[in-house]
Motif scaffolding. Structure first.
Motif, PDB file in Angstrom:
ATOM      1  N   LEU A  69     133.428 -66.562 -46.105  1.00 45.32           N
ATOM      2  CA  LEU A  69     133.887 -65.955 -47.355  1.00 45.32           C
ATOM      3  C   LEU A  69     133.153 -64.661 -47.692  1.00 45.32           C
ATOM      4  O   LEU A  69     133.490 -64.007 -48.679  1.00 45.32           O
ATOM      5  CB  LEU A  69     133.706 -66.947 -48.511  1.00 45.32           C
TER       6      LEU A  69
ATOM      7  N   TYR B 214     137.034 -68.316 -54.117  1.00 47.70           N
ATOM      8  CA  TYR B 214     135.809 -67.904 -54.788  1.00 47.70           C
ATOM      9  C   TYR B 214     135.554 -68.771 -56.016  1.00 47.70           C
ATOM     10  O   TYR B 214     134.406 -68.987 -56.402  1.00 47.70           O
ATOM     11  CB  TYR B 214     135.891 -66.422 -55.168  1.00 47.70           C
TER      12      TYR B 214
ATOM     13  N   ARG C 263     132.215 -61.573 -53.945  1.00 46.78           N
ATOM     14  CA  ARG C 263     132.418 -61.876 -52.523  1.00 46.78           C
ATOM     15  C   ARG C 263     131.097 -62.064 -51.793  1.00 46.78           C
ATOM     16  O   ARG C 263     131.040 -62.783 -50.795  1.00 46.78           O
ATOM     17  CB  ARG C 263     133.234 -60.752 -51.868  1.00 46.78           C
TER      18      ARG C 263
ATOM     19  N   ASP D 190     134.811 -52.551 -51.118  1.00 46.77           N
ATOM     20  CA  ASP D 190     133.829 -53.448 -51.710  1.00 46.77           C
ATOM     21  C   ASP D 190     132.448 -52.812 -51.737  1.00 46.77           C
ATOM     22  O   ASP D 190     131.655 -53.080 -52.638  1.00 46.77           O
ATOM     23  CB  ASP D 190     133.784 -54.746 -50.885  1.00 46.77           C
TER      24      ASP D 190
ATOM     25  N   PRO E  35     132.188 -60.710 -47.520  1.00 46.98           N
ATOM     26  CA  PRO E  35     133.028 -59.536 -47.222  1.00 46.98           C
ATOM     27  C   PRO E  35     133.050 -59.264 -45.724  1.00 46.98           C
ATOM     28  O   PRO E  35     132.011 -59.110 -45.099  1.00 46.98           O
ATOM     29  CB  PRO E  35     132.332 -58.404 -47.980  1.00 46.98           C
TER      30      PRO E  35
END
Length: 658
Positions: free
Chosen positions: A135, A111, A157, A148, A137
């Motif tokens: 990348l 990230y 994310r 999340d 979620p």
């Protein structure tokens, strides 16, 4: 500055950061080697949880993140290309670097690569789309994904990938593909569709807690809803009429993603609000279960929380949600979803605060705590906007339920017929000291009374004894302590329990043998040690090692010694030596005639903490006279708090046995 980066080992993170702030393009070749894990290789260590290993990981992560930000601040074309290249190298790589602590999925550095690309002013192209999608979620990372989506502030994310895509015309095109997937008329031949499919297949094939996730041949509504949930910015990106049907999908991840879309963008149509209200009011077809992101394979999910969260976050009629505060009518996930959703509202209102005050009286602590945090969040936002609010009413103190009680009767509103009674748990045992063990051992080996609990942290324990374990143990030990004759029938029952696939039966047989104190019976367990290891039966290994260590049958020493090694075993969790090394070393401590025996002495100073702790506990359980001196030496020179505590425990055990 370049001299500070030209050391033989890893440079100081401060030097790397300074090179980035000064935009020293010539330092790029000296920074790039530290982008992944700070340059730390993946090591096979006997103690992956030791202080030096964890410290090395933390240092490497910090250096990797500082290196990424420095490359982003340098911001040249070569720097941007380097960041895209490292994403292409790491995102498809599920193998964690540098250690096992990030078991799957993105690591923190990845990230930071996106943050660095934003700093550099990078604009993604079609070739970069799979890495950005990879990348996002994950829709199949069960627990991380669900957590999340309960946060009031969007996580990096989703936000970082969207901010990069906003710099190009790729973002509206991706959202358009998602809408067409939901309509069922997507162009599967378009280059963008193929890149999105590649990104969603990033970690596939994959299995989590028994849930299979095969390679996708086409994008499905689940992925389309994921894109909309993560990348949408305004209601027109995801029309309610298009999303609403998926709130009742047969696939729980589609239901959750659809609810998240509406929670993020708001619900404008009264028809959608009525639809959600009716759906939340429908009872679950099962009694309370622990969680929705379960470490087990089943299809029961308490996911109505996401529906109510979406409704509570935007509905103008907050008072209509008061019924869902009842802890005797609705499950805890629904009340928790209401508490979370109220805290996500744009504006404070007396009605919302009144509901949160009611939820603060909930007997489930997480609901009580979330209600308090949501009220604080609404009030802090109002203060930030200079709104005048009356002083808050003190929240009620948390009042838990009395132990053993539940606010919900098992079948009051779940509309389910209780399971039929079956198995030994409900049988009447006409037990005497002659037949108690016979009946109990046969019952322990009978599969009817075992329930599937999906215990993934003790493999081969997927089926466990839930109701009558204590009763069977009492019957077995009563019979064993009476010293009854070992009839052919009782011997056969013992063999059946030892050979069964159930760890509880293995425990019961081993305890029976120890209480009787007969080495000839313990001989039955010596060859089973290797069998239990092959079955990943940690329970069976522990109690078999205990029995053969205490009774010392022929071959026990060699069988225990072969397992008392710092080596990994398949299908086990934890650091090396934890699964079987501890149990085997403990058995050797029980077996030993003296702490001065060579093997025992070598285990007491072994590098592996689990072997040292195991043999120490075995010696303490045996109660050797020489043990106090061993304990004093260990307490004076313990390499870890774990061993120090183990030494204190062993001293207590030794005193108790004497």
């Amino acid at each position: 500055m370049l001299a500070a980066l030209s050391t033989d080992g890893p440079p100081a993170p401060e030097a790397v950061a300074t090179a980035g702030w000064w935009k020293l393009a010539e330092s790029l070749p000296k920074i790039e080697p530290w982008l992944v894990g700070g340059g730390n290789p993946r090591l096979e260590e006997s103690l992956p949880d030791a202080d030096d290993s964890l410290e090395r990981e933390v240092r490497g992560m910090r250096l990797g993140k500082e290196a990424a930000l420095a490359v982003g601040r340098i911001g040249t074309e070569a720097a941007i290309a380097s960041l895209w290249n490292v994403l292409a190298r790491t995102v498809p790589n599920r193998d964690p670097i540098p250690s096992r602590h990030y078991q799957t999925g993105p690591r923190p550095e990845e990230y930071t690569y996106l943050r660095a690309l934003l700093l550099a002013g990078a604009k993604p192209t079609l070739d970069h789309v799979p890495h950005l999608i990879g990348l996002l979620p994950s829709t199949f990372g069960e627990k991380p994904r669900f957590e999340d989506r309960t946060k009031p502030i969007e996580s990096q994310r989703a936000g970082l990938a969207r901010k990069l895509l906003e710099r190009t015309d790729l973002l509206p095109q991706i959202l358009d593909v998602a809408r067409h997937v939901l309509k069922g008329d997507a162009d599967v031949s378009s280059p963008l569709y193929k890149q999105l499919l590649a990104g969603s297949n990033n970690d596939r094939p994959y299995s989590e807690h028994g849930h299979p996730f095969p390679v996708l041949k086409t994008l499905e509504p689940e992925q389309a809803l994921q894109y909309l949930a993560c990348l949408s910015a305004q209601p027109s990106d995801a029309p309610e009429a298009l999303v609403r049907p998926y709130l009742t999908s047969a696939k729980h991840r589609e239901r959750i993603e659809a609810a998240v879309v509406l929670r993020r963008l708001g619900i404008a149509d009264q028809a959608t609000r009525d639809f959600i209200l009716a759906e939340v009011r429908k009872p679950y077809p099962f009694s309370e279960i622990w969680s929705i992101g379960k470490g087990r394979f089943e299809l029961r999910f308490r996911d109505k929380a996401y529906l109510l969260m979406a409704l509570a976050a935007s509905t103008p009629d907050v008072a209509a949600l008061a019924e869902f505060t009842s802890d005797t009518t609705y499950y805890r996930d629904i009340r928790l979803g209401l508490a979370l959703g109220l805290g996500m509202r744009a504006n404070h209102s007396p009605d919302a605060e009144a509901l949160l005050m009611t939820l603060a009286t909930d007997p489930i602590y997480q609901v009580h705590r979330t209600a308090r945090l949501s009220r604080d969040r609404l009030r802090s936002r109002a203060r930030y906007r200079d709104e005048s609010l009356p002083n808050p009413t003190p929240l009620p103190a948390y009042q838990p339920l009395a132990r053993g009680t539940s606010p919900i009767t098992p079948w009051e509103f779940t509309e389910r017929t209780p399971d039929a009674e079956s198995g030994p748990a409900k049988q009447f045992f006409a037990a005497t000291n002659e037949n108690a063990a016979l009946q109990a051992l046969y019952a322990a080996a009978s599969p009817e009374a075992y329930a599937s609990v999906g215990n993934t942290f003790a493999r081969n324990a997927e089926r466990m004894r839930l109701y009558d374990a204590r009763f069977l143990e009492e019957m077995t030990l009563w019979s064993a302590s009476e010293g009854i004759a070992l009839t052919p029938e009782l011997d056969a029952a013992l063999d059946k329990a030892i050979q069964s696939p159930f760890p509880f039966a293995h425990y019961l047989a081993a305890k029976f043998i120890v209480v009787r104190g007969e080495p000839r019976l313990a001989q039955k367990l010596v060859p089973k040690l290797a069998d239990y290891v092959a079955q990943a039966d940690t329970v069976g290994v522990y109690w078999a090692a205990d029995a053969v260590g205490r009774l010392r049958p022929e071959g026990a020493f060699d069988a225990l010694q072969s397992l008392a090694e710092p080596k990994p075993f398949a299908k086990t969790y934890g650091s090396i030596g934890m699964a079987y090394g501890f149990s085997a070393a403990r058995g050797l401590g029980l077996f030993a005639a003296s702490p001065s025996e060579e093997l025992v002495k070598s285990l007491l100073v072994h590098d592996n903490v689990w072997l040292r702790a195991g043999v120490l506990e075995g010696l303490a359980a045996r109660g050797h006279a020489e043990l106090p001196a061993v304990l004093k030496q260990l307490q004076d020179d313990a390499p870890s708090l774990f061993l120090e505590e183990q030494a204190r425990y062993a001293a207590h055990q030794s005193q108790a046995s004497q």
